[in-house]
Scaffold this active site. Structure first.
Site: not given
Length: 503
Positions: A192, A246, A267, A303, A403
């Site tokens: 996906k 996320s 991750e 990231c 973040e």
């Protein structure tokens, strides 16, 4: 003149996307589609299906059949190796086309597409690397521990059906980091892509089929997290989920996996620090390198961007001056123009989120050195934010802890090594970190003391053969290297008696 990318779209000949189920490209069951709006212009670029629950079910069942009954899980090592190498070469041959599709997807400029980590060449190297593991990772033959005469053996076997869920920001590297080890191990896949970066992923899949991958081994469902992603992560016939994105979605995936104890690799981002000491080889270069991870190419939407700079007070002003200088050099606009260095933010929701962080940081007492505003004129319709530097940041401020996923650098002063380590580790994340020093003993001490998955000394990079992932809430597991390959396998023990009756 207002910026437009329609001429580039027409020149490329972009076609609307489709789902891939059991080797057949098709529309969604209910005909629903998603219109992709380009983040640099707001223009409608193309459409692709929104996979329904029934579409996802069909894709997973196709992958299940291909795993249980198809040839790929039982293919000889040489067959898998040759196909993965063939595909890697195909990626290199189509690199210009893929970079152009990425620019239409997420606005990453062509000028950044040649830098190694986000490049097509890096993705091809990942496939070549994992092709090399196919005939090298095996089990053991062990002596009996007790009982009669018998043989004890272990085997590594493919884990089964993998749900591979990609983010929008690195469609080449992250496609490779998930698909390459899964295929090398003999798994089948339901992929996906992000709804914000679909067309370049679909083309990678087309090339994989052209390389000879059997029908059903890879299937593609497109659309947003709800309903498409939710249907995929909760499907009972999925054996493993590999996700990059996320932290909030990662936690939802862990919850969803509990019902059937799916294997999970995650991750989930970071708030990576750069530690700059007075004996750094070049303080100005350290500042520009750090600022570059936050501004160039992805505009901080990465990231592992080093969005916290922990800088010794003796070189603090020097660092800020160099960071501000680089910020003033960043250019925005048409991603197909060679002079453009950075992308827009991916959507208006992220634009508003980043602007909110900037506003609250100023209200909280951080000193705005540069940036924090949006360009006007021809770029007003895009999701652009100028590179932003905050000084005199306290490590407890929101801007130093969350973040942001935008071109925002928080600069925190420190006095000595122990304080720097305490500040660096005082975070819920632990993905990466950088250390700038010419003291080899200090570099090694800090590499061991810092709680992060990858530590760069006087520089930072990602390589195909090295494990990459995070400590703490930056994720579970690793991508890259032998550990990634093994994460797509199950370890089986076999005990065989060596008696006359068995001979």
């Amino acid at each position: 003149m207002t910026l437009t990318l329609k001429a580039h779209r027409d020149e490329i000949g972009l076609k609307d996307g489709q789902l891939l189920v059991a080797g057949t490209w098709r529309a969604a069951a209910d005909g629903a589609t998603w219109t992709h709006q380009h983040p640099a212009t707001g223009e409608a670029i193309g459409e692709f299906p929104v996979a329904t629950v029934s579409d996802v079910d069909a894709a997973v069942r196709a992958a299940r059949t291909a795993f249980d009954e198809g040839p790929w899980p039982h293919a000889r090592a040489g067959e898998r190796i040759r196909l993965l190498h063939r595909y890697a070469e195909s990626l290199r041959q189509h690199a210009d086309e893929l970079r152009a599709l990425q620019a239409l997807d997420n606005g990453i400029p062509l000028s950044f597409g040649g830098i190694y980590a986000p490049s097509v060449d890096c993705a091809a190297d990942v496939f070549d690397h994992h092709a090399g593991w196919v005939d090298k990772v095996g089990g053991q033959t062990l002596p009996p521990y007790q009982g009669g005469d018998h043989l004890a053996m272990t085997f590594r076997e493919p884990i089964g059906v993998v749900a591979a869920i990609l983010p929008w920001n690195a469609p080449f590297l992250l496609f490779a980091q998930k698909v390459a080890p899964a295929l090398a191990a003999g798994c089948t896949i339901v992929l996906k892509p992000s709804e914000y970066c679909t067309f370049s992923v679909l083309r990678q899949v087309e090339l994989l089929l052209e390389a000879g991958l059997p029908d059903g081994v890879i299937n593609v469902v497109t659309g947003p997290g709800d309903p498409t992603g939710e249907a995929l992560i909760t499907h009972p016939l999925v054996d493993k989920i590999s996700f990059t994105g996320s932290r909030a979605v990662g936690k939802r995936i862990v919850e969803a996996s509990a019902g059937t104890l799916k294997r999970v690799s995650l991750e989930l981002g970071g708030k990576s620090p750069t530690l700059v000491f007075p004996d750094a080889p070049d303080v100005g270069l350290a500042a520009m390198t750090t600022m570059g991870t936050v501004t160039m190419g992805l505009s901080g939407q990465a990231c592992v961007a080093h969005t916290r700079a922990l800088v010794h007070r003796d070189v603090y002003d020097q660092f800020l001056g160099a960071a501000e200088m680089l910020a003033g050099m960043i250019t925005y606009g048409d991603p197909f123009e060679a002079s453009v260095l950075a992308s827009p933010l991916i959507n208006t929701r992220q634009l508003e989120r980043v602007l909110g962080f900037i506003e609250r940081a100023q209200e909280g007492g951080a000193r705005l050195v540069t940036g924090g505003t949006r360009p006007d004129g021809d770029l007003a319709a895009g999701n652009f934010v100028r590179p932003t530097v905050f000084a005199d940041v306290d490590n407890g401020m929101e801007i130093a802890r969350e973040e942001v996923f935008g071109p925002v650098l928080a600069v925190v002063p420190f006095t000595d090594e122990d304080e720097a380590v305490r500040l660096a580790n005082d975070t819920e994340y632990g993905l990466g970190a950088g250390v700038y020093t010419t003291d080899a003993r200090r570099a090694f001490r800090l590499a061991r003391r810092l709680r992060a998955g990858t530590i760069g000394i006087n520089g930072f990079q990602i390589e195909p053969h090295l494990p990459f992932g995070g400590f703490k809430q930056s994720g579970l597991g690793r991508e890259g290297g032998q550990s990634a390959f093994e994460a797509y396998t199950e370890l089986k023990t076999v005990l065989m008696p060596l008696t006359d009756e068995m001979m």
